[in-house]
Scaffold this active site. Sequence first.
Site, PDB file in Angstrom:
ATOM      1  CB  THR A  54       2.131  -1.817  -5.596  1.00  0.00           C
ATOM      2  OG1 THR A  54       2.555  -3.046  -6.175  1.00  0.00           O
ATOM      3  CG2 THR A  54       2.512  -0.682  -6.524  1.00  0.00           C
ATOM      4  CB  THR A  55      -1.134  -2.853  -3.294  1.00  0.00           C
ATOM      5  OG1 THR A  55      -0.872  -3.214  -4.650  1.00  0.00           O
ATOM      6  CG2 THR A  55      -2.435  -2.087  -3.192  1.00  0.00           C
TER       7      THR A  55
END
Length: 281
Positions: A54-55
């Site tokens: 992520t992100t």
Amino acid sequence: MEANPRSTGRLPAAFLTPGSSSFMDFLAEHQPDMLPGMRQLPPTQGVIEAPHGTTIVAATFPGGVVLAGDRRATMGNVIAQRDIEKVFPADEYSAVGIAGTAGLAVEMVKLFQLELEHFEKVEGAQLSLEGKANRLSTMIRSNLGMAMQGLAVVPLFAGFDVDRGKGRIFSYDVTGGRSEEHGYAATGSGSIFARGAMKKLYSKDLTEDQATTLVVQALYDAADDDSATGGPDVARRIYPIVTVITEDGFRRLTDEESSEIARSILERRLEQPDGPRAALL
């Protein structure tokens, strides 16, 4: 379809049989076990522990779109990798940012790249951006069995639409559901914080430089509140991957360009640690 060292050099019949312009359809017919979604996992107790990435964030600007991602991969409460790459070119005018199970996500991106290249070679023309987004949706849907066991892949797709002359962003859910995002988008564990930052800073008339600063700022804010998102690491010289897609095609910012943006954001935060509205100029 494996090579035979005693063969005459002729391709197997599977390669000479007329069929669909989809490479996934070709694999499904002749070698279905090579498709990620067709693999059988051994029975397990609970969720499988694997590195997750992520992100990912994206933002459009007049003339194109910016897609960026942080560099951290986590496995539970452990940092599995500090410099993972999560943003990849899909073809000349599009890119994919991966969130979810890192290994499966990277494999899916490679298959997606091959799918687009295969279509172009067979048909002699590129898929429309809408068509590319649909193909990626089908690939995500085929991974639903893995997702139900905790191995989900949720990418963010962005590209320059040559027919409309503008950048576009598409987000997905684990079932392959596709949504077009307008202006900006984020996915991954830090997406709620990144989206909040972009909501305050985004405007439709951003320049390319302002858009790249915006996405790095959003990743910085996400890392400030989400432990799974890695912020700019000055000591190790690890900075977010930032890509720009315009009518000139895909371009990845150099480490020097990314570090300059990250350092400017860090300097502003040192001057104003309470975090007032950051200027994009």
